[in-house]
Design a protein around this motif. Structure first.
Motif, PDB file in Angstrom:
ATOM      1  N   THR A 127       0.844  -1.186   0.000  1.00  0.00           N
ATOM      2  CA  THR A 127       0.000   0.000   0.000  1.00  0.00           C
ATOM      3  C   THR A 127       0.882   1.240   0.000  1.00  0.00           C
ATOM      4  O   THR A 127       2.015   1.208   0.498  1.00  0.00           O
ATOM      5  N   THR A 128       0.366   2.310  -0.558  1.00  0.00           N
ATOM      6  CA  THR A 128       1.049   3.596  -0.463  1.00  0.00           C
ATOM      7  C   THR A 128       0.006   4.695  -0.358  1.00  0.00           C
ATOM      8  O   THR A 128      -1.068   4.610  -0.962  1.00  0.00           O
ATOM      9  N   LYS A 129       0.321   5.707   0.426  1.00  0.00           N
ATOM     10  CA  LYS A 129      -0.560   6.858   0.602  1.00  0.00           C
ATOM     11  C   LYS A 129       0.275   8.127   0.497  1.00  0.00           C
ATOM     12  O   LYS A 129       1.340   8.237   1.090  1.00  0.00           O
ATOM     13  N   MET A 130      -0.208   9.071  -0.291  1.00  0.00           N
ATOM     14  CA  MET A 130       0.465  10.350  -0.472  1.00  0.00           C
ATOM     15  C   MET A 130      -0.464  11.468  -0.029  1.00  0.00           C
ATOM     16  O   MET A 130      -1.595  11.573  -0.518  1.00  0.00           O
ATOM     17  N   GLN A 131      -0.021  12.287   0.909  1.00  0.00           N
ATOM     18  CA  GLN A 131      -0.779  13.440   1.372  1.00  0.00           C
ATOM     19  C   GLN A 131       0.033  14.692   1.075  1.00  0.00           C
ATOM     20  O   GLN A 131       1.227  14.746   1.386  1.00  0.00           O
ATOM     21  N   GLY A 132      -0.605  15.686   0.473  1.00  0.00           N
ATOM     22  CA  GLY A 132       0.134  16.876   0.090  1.00  0.00           C
ATOM     23  C   GLY A 132      -0.643  18.149   0.330  1.00  0.00           C
ATOM     24  O   GLY A 132      -1.879  18.156   0.338  1.00  0.00           O
ATOM     25  N   ALA A 133       0.091  19.223   0.515  1.00  0.00           N
ATOM     26  CA  ALA A 133      -0.492  20.559   0.662  1.00  0.00           C
ATOM     27  C   ALA A 133       0.437  21.558  -0.020  1.00  0.00           C
ATOM     28  O   ALA A 133       1.659  21.458   0.104  1.00  0.00           O
ATOM     29  N   LYS A 134      -0.159  22.499  -0.716  1.00  0.00           N
ATOM     30  CA  LYS A 134       0.630  23.525  -1.396  1.00  0.00           C
ATOM     31  C   LYS A 134      -0.128  24.845  -1.335  1.00  0.00           C
ATOM     32  O   LYS A 134      -1.347  24.876  -1.527  1.00  0.00           O
ATOM     33  N   ILE A 135       0.592  25.903  -1.065  1.00  0.00           N
ATOM     34  CA  ILE A 135       0.034  27.248  -1.128  1.00  0.00           C
ATOM     35  C   ILE A 135       0.993  28.105  -1.941  1.00  0.00           C
ATOM     36  O   ILE A 135       2.208  28.048  -1.733  1.00  0.00           O
ATOM     37  N   LYS A 136       0.442  28.835  -2.902  1.00  0.00           N
ATOM     38  CA  LYS A 136       1.300  29.706  -3.710  1.00  0.00           C
ATOM     39  C   LYS A 136       0.590  31.023  -3.987  1.00  0.00           C
ATOM     40  O   LYS A 136      -0.641  31.077  -4.118  1.00  0.00           O
ATOM     41  N   ASN A 137       1.387  32.055  -4.080  1.00  0.00           N
ATOM     42  CA  ASN A 137       0.886  33.410  -4.232  1.00  0.00           C
ATOM     43  C   ASN A 137       1.536  34.050  -5.464  1.00  0.00           C
ATOM     44  O   ASN A 137       2.756  33.999  -5.622  1.00  0.00           O
ATOM     45  N   SER A 138       0.707  34.627  -6.333  1.00  0.00           N
ATOM     46  CA  SER A 138       1.191  35.265  -7.558  1.00  0.00           C
ATOM     47  C   SER A 138       1.020  36.774  -7.441  1.00  0.00           C
ATOM     48  O   SER A 138      -0.011  37.261  -6.970  1.00  0.00           O
ATOM     49  N   LEU A 139       2.031  37.498  -7.884  1.00  0.00           N
ATOM     50  CA  LEU A 139       2.001  38.950  -7.814  1.00  0.00           C
ATOM     51  C   LEU A 139       2.974  39.534  -8.819  1.00  0.00           C
ATOM     52  O   LEU A 139       3.768  38.813  -9.430  1.00  0.00           O
ATOM     53  N   ASN A 140       2.897  40.843  -8.974  1.00  0.00           N
ATOM     54  CA  ASN A 140       3.831  41.561  -9.834  1.00  0.00           C
ATOM     55  C   ASN A 140       4.695  42.483  -8.994  1.00  0.00           C
ATOM     56  O   ASN A 140       4.203  43.167  -8.089  1.00  0.00           O
ATOM     57  N   LEU A 141       5.993  42.483  -9.306  1.00  0.00           N
ATOM     58  CA  LEU A 141       6.935  43.437  -8.721  1.00  0.00           C
ATOM     59  C   LEU A 141       7.555  44.199  -9.869  1.00  0.00           C
ATOM     60  O   LEU A 141       8.489  43.717 -10.507  1.00  0.00           O
ATOM     61  N   GLY A 142       7.016  45.374 -10.151  1.00  0.00           N
ATOM     62  CA  GLY A 142       7.467  46.089 -11.330  1.00  0.00           C
ATOM     63  C   GLY A 142       7.149  45.288 -12.575  1.00  0.00           C
ATOM     64  O   GLY A 142       6.008  44.895 -12.808  1.00  0.00           O
ATOM     65  N   LYS A 143       8.143  45.005 -13.369  1.00  0.00           N
ATOM     66  CA  LYS A 143       7.953  44.222 -14.587  1.00  0.00           C
ATOM     67  C   LYS A 143       8.112  42.727 -14.339  1.00  0.00           C
ATOM     68  O   LYS A 143       8.064  41.935 -15.286  1.00  0.00           O
ATOM     69  N   HIS A 144       8.318  42.350 -13.097  1.00  0.00           N
ATOM     70  CA  HIS A 144       8.549  40.947 -12.751  1.00  0.00           C
ATOM     71  C   HIS A 144       7.246  40.281 -12.324  1.00  0.00           C
ATOM     72  O   HIS A 144       6.544  40.786 -11.438  1.00  0.00           O
ATOM     73  N   LYS A 145       6.943  39.155 -12.940  1.00  0.00           N
ATOM     74  CA  LYS A 145       5.818  38.325 -12.531  1.00  0.00           C
ATOM     75  C   LYS A 145       6.363  37.237 -11.613  1.00  0.00           C
ATOM     76  O   LYS A 145       7.154  36.394 -12.034  1.00  0.00           O
ATOM     77  N   VAL A 146       5.938  37.263 -10.374  1.00  0.00           N
ATOM     78  CA  VAL A 146       6.549  36.441  -9.331  1.00  0.00           C
ATOM     79  C   VAL A 146       5.517  35.486  -8.746  1.00  0.00           C
ATOM     80  O   VAL A 146       4.345  35.846  -8.568  1.00  0.00           O
ATOM     81  N   VAL A 147       5.974  34.274  -8.468  1.00  0.00           N
ATOM     82  CA  VAL A 147       5.174  33.284  -7.740  1.00  0.00           C
ATOM     83  C   VAL A 147       6.019  32.769  -6.582  1.00  0.00           C
ATOM     84  O   VAL A 147       7.172  32.364  -6.782  1.00  0.00           O
ATOM     85  N   VAL A 148       5.469  32.822  -5.380  1.00  0.00           N
ATOM     86  CA  VAL A 148       6.146  32.250  -4.216  1.00  0.00           C
ATOM     87  C   VAL A 148       5.229  31.207  -3.602  1.00  0.00           C
ATOM     88  O   VAL A 148       3.996  31.315  -3.683  1.00  0.00           O
ATOM     89  N   GLY A 149       5.813  30.176  -3.002  1.00  0.00           N
ATOM     90  CA  GLY A 149       4.961  29.135  -2.450  1.00  0.00           C
ATOM     91  C   GLY A 149       5.645  28.258  -1.438  1.00  0.00           C
ATOM     92  O   GLY A 149       6.876  28.258  -1.289  1.00  0.00           O
ATOM     93  N   VAL A 150       4.814  27.503  -0.745  1.00  0.00           N
ATOM     94  CA  VAL A 150       5.246  26.481   0.206  1.00  0.00           C
ATOM     95  C   VAL A 150       4.634  25.165  -0.237  1.00  0.00           C
ATOM     96  O   VAL A 150       3.443  25.096  -0.561  1.00  0.00           O
ATOM     97  N   ASP A 151       5.434  24.115  -0.283  1.00  0.00           N
ATOM     98  CA  ASP A 151       5.000  22.802  -0.755  1.00  0.00           C
ATOM     99  C   ASP A 151       5.418  21.763   0.274  1.00  0.00           C
ATOM    100  O   ASP A 151       6.585  21.719   0.688  1.00  0.00           O
TER     101      ASP A 151
END
Length: 664
Positions: A317-341
């Protein structure tokens, strides 16, 4: 964990210091990403995703294990070196011998599209070493609609699928179900599974691996699946997605191994929530929680060996549990994504004889092993003149803990990449990418024990690091397109099976190099007639040798592969003629059980006709010339018939099929 918290706080502080913020839209796919939009239309022989991808993508090859549930090789790498996600969920199979790879736990009829990204240029997901296969399943629609498919084919193949979707502008629901079964296909020589196996073991000490007389003609597999989804637009800026998928397979035959799968059951649970325009620092915030479960018992109950040994069963048997949160934003001309996985995988396996567990010293193949990963990541995308630059960085901390007396292991480190695409004009793009990616050993490679109690895994393994460079171009013409790619991959501490060892600890770290070239494109001769082509070539060498080895050829390095297709549109119908060809496979790792394989050329044909606005009929013939050929090689770490012997498994001979689709 403390390091992850510190990095998260540092990232938040950096983002709060930004002043110039603009709208964000990160939707354009990278030039190295190929999208297969009609997977089910491409693969009507079965619901096997591996077979569909190997026919549509030159850089992907199939590892043939059975009539269903086959695996893939991507740029000369396999198993956990390829990251496979389903609707963002990280998915693993239960079998240590890959009877149920991740691709087997999603049916082609449930797939909306597949994105194939080459190279280790992904930081959002854990363990992308050589590439990523991102599978997106069907989405519900607000207008009521549905489909019924009935499919029959050679070798007693039958499948029925039904799907329906509908709702309102706010709430949408999807329901899908399928059932299929197939007999043992026959190769170009007319041999079915049982006969192919007999040719390999007849008159040898492995004759006990043969099928019992009353099991010789049983079907090769049976499968059922059901999927349900609910999408709810809570407000104009908030969306909630809920989904559940159940897959049930049973009696799957694997003639090239000593055991067959009694059944494969999987459950996939997924929750996704997103909110737009929370603030200037959050244009889109996404949260995902998921759990995937797989149960996979395999046994020798179909084999003659059960008469002497009793029914030996290996239950996992195998079980995989996951959680991810990510935030998208702009910093000037930069398109940025930051997250926790973060994710937690449990993998457990035990041996039984006639329903009774083995003695404790030999009972556990994989003893209740937990693999816990925690990570933070950041991605950036911006444009300077005609050049778009994408970069990413990820920090991982992974702890792998078995329940028994084997030692725990810990891996941590940073990976990253930078990728630049220059748009010379509206028709020509060049790109170059460099990066480092890693993947940790899995529980099988670290701790696996066979039925005798011998330790096959090696608890002291290092994680594998891939230092890769990709370059290429894409050119569009009025009448077609051409795309070329070159890649060079330096693998440090590559996890490799050493087939020369007889005393255990067969997995080892070596340094290796894989490089190759790919060419693909299309040509539209007229509005009705078009051509497409694909070419892939890969070379793999060991930079150093494991103890006892002398062969420097890497396993799984497929020879030159060519695909050619001709498509003709006429009278509400589409006809396609296809050639799939490969060179001789003579650069092999013979010490690990690979064998020389002759090249082949196979011709397939199908026509799809719109009978009415609601009814479509597809007729097809694969392997028109009824060739006997083999696509995947044999290896001691996967396709052991028994003892030290490996078996090549031929592909199916001429296959005729018909599919009727009714839309409502």
């Amino acid at each position: 964990m403390n390091r992850i918290i510190y990095l998260s706080l540092a990232t938040i502080t950096l983002l709060q210091s930004a002043e110039e913020l603009n709208d964000i839209s990160i939707t354009e796919k990278r030039i190295t990403t190929e999208v297969v939009a009609d997977v089910y239309g491409e693969e009507l022989k079965s619901s096997d995703l591996a077979e569909a991808l190997s026919q549509t993508t030159p850089s992907i090859n199939m590892i043939r294990r059975s009539g269903i549930a086959n695996d893939i090789v991507f740029r000369g790498q396999k198993r956990d070196n390829i990251n496979i996600t389903v609707d963002g969920m990280k998915l693993y199979g239960g079998c240590p011998n890959r009877m149920d790879p991740p691709t087997s736990h999603v049916m082609t009829q449930n797939i909306d599209s597949v994105q194939i990204t080459e190279g280790g240029f992904d930081v959002e997901d854990f363990g992308t070493l050589s590439g990523k296969v991102k599978i997106d399943t069907l989405k519900p629609k607000d207008e009521f609609a549905g489909e019924i498919n009935l499919n029959i084919g050679s070798f007693d193949y039958k499948k029925a699928t039904i799907s329906a979707s509908g709702g309102t502008s706010r709430v949408k629901v999807l329901l899908s179900a399928s059932k299929e079964q197939g007999g043992q296909y026959r190769d170009g020589n007319g041999d079915n599974f049982e006969e192919q196996l007999d040719h390999q073991i007849d008159g040898t000490p492995l004759a006990g691996m043969a099928y019992l007389p009353n099991r010789k003609d049983i079907d090769a597999y049976e499968r059922k699946s059901a999927m349900t989804k609910l999408f709810w637009d809570i407000t104009d800026d908030q969306e909630l997605k809920l989904s559940y998928t159940a897959n049930r397979s049973k009696n799957i035959l694997y003639p090239s191994t000593p055991m067959d799968a009694d059944f494969d059951d999987s459950n996939l649970y997924n929750i996704e929530y997103s909110v737009d325009n929370l603030s200037d620092l959050s244009k889109k915030l996404e949260l995902q929680l998921y759990q995937t479960e797989v149960e996979h018992p395999m046994s020798i109950r179909n084999r003659k060996s059960s008469l002497k040994k009793g029914v030996i069963k290996h239950s996992l048997t195998t079980k995989m549990q996951g959680a991810k949160i990510k935030n998208s934003l702009n910093l000037g001309k930069h398109k940025v994504v930051v997250g926790v996985d973060t994710s937690l995988r449990n993998w457990d396996g035990s041996y039984f004889k006639n329903g009774t567990p083995f003695p404790l010293a030999k009972r556990h193949s994989i003893h209740n092993v937990d693999t816990k990963n925690q990570a933070v990541f950041i991605k950036d995308k911006f444009t300077i003149g005609a050049t778009t630059i994408e970069s990413g960085m990820r920090f991982d901390d992974t702890v792998i803990t078995p329940k028994g007396n084997q030692p725990s292991t810990n891996y941590s480190g940073v990976v990253g990449n930078i990728f630049a695409t220059t748009k010379v004009d509206s028709n020509l793009k060049y790109y170059v990418g460099i990066g480092k990616s890693t993947r940790v050993p899995d529980a099988r490679e670290l701790y696996y024990r066979d039925k005798t109690g011998k330790e096959i895994g090696t608890p002291t393994l290092n994680e594998t690091s891939n230092y890769e460079t990709d370059i290429g171009f894409e050119k569009s013409f009025d009448s077609g397109s051409i795309k070329s790619k070159l890649f060079y991959s330096k693998l440090k501490d590559y996890i490799y099976y050493n087939g020369t060892k007889v005393d255990g600890n067969n997995f080892t770290n070596i340094d290796a190099t894989i490089y190759g070239a790919e060419l693909s494109g299309s040509y539209f001769a007229t509005d009705e007639l078009s051509f497409d082509y694909g070419l892939a070539y890969t070379v793999g060498k060991k930079d150093d040798l494991a103890k006892g080895e002398t062969d420097r050829d890497l396993a799984d390095i497929n020879p030159l592969k060519l695909t050619l297709g001709t498509t003709y549109d006429f009278d509400k119908a589409v006809a396609k003629l296809e050639l799939v060809a490969r060179d001789n496979w003579d650069k092999i790792d013979s010490e690990n059980g690979e064998q020389k394989i002759a090249g082949y050329g196979v011709v397939n044909f199908k026509v799809d006709k719109e009978i009415t606005n609601s009814l479509n009929l597809t007729l097809g013939v694969d392997n028109i010339l009824d060739k006997t050929y083999t696509v995947s090689n044999s290896q001691k770490d996967l396709t052991l018939v028994g003892g030290d012997k490996t078996m090549l498994m031929n592909e199916m001979g001429r296959y005729i099929y018909m599919n009727m689709r009714y839309s409502f």
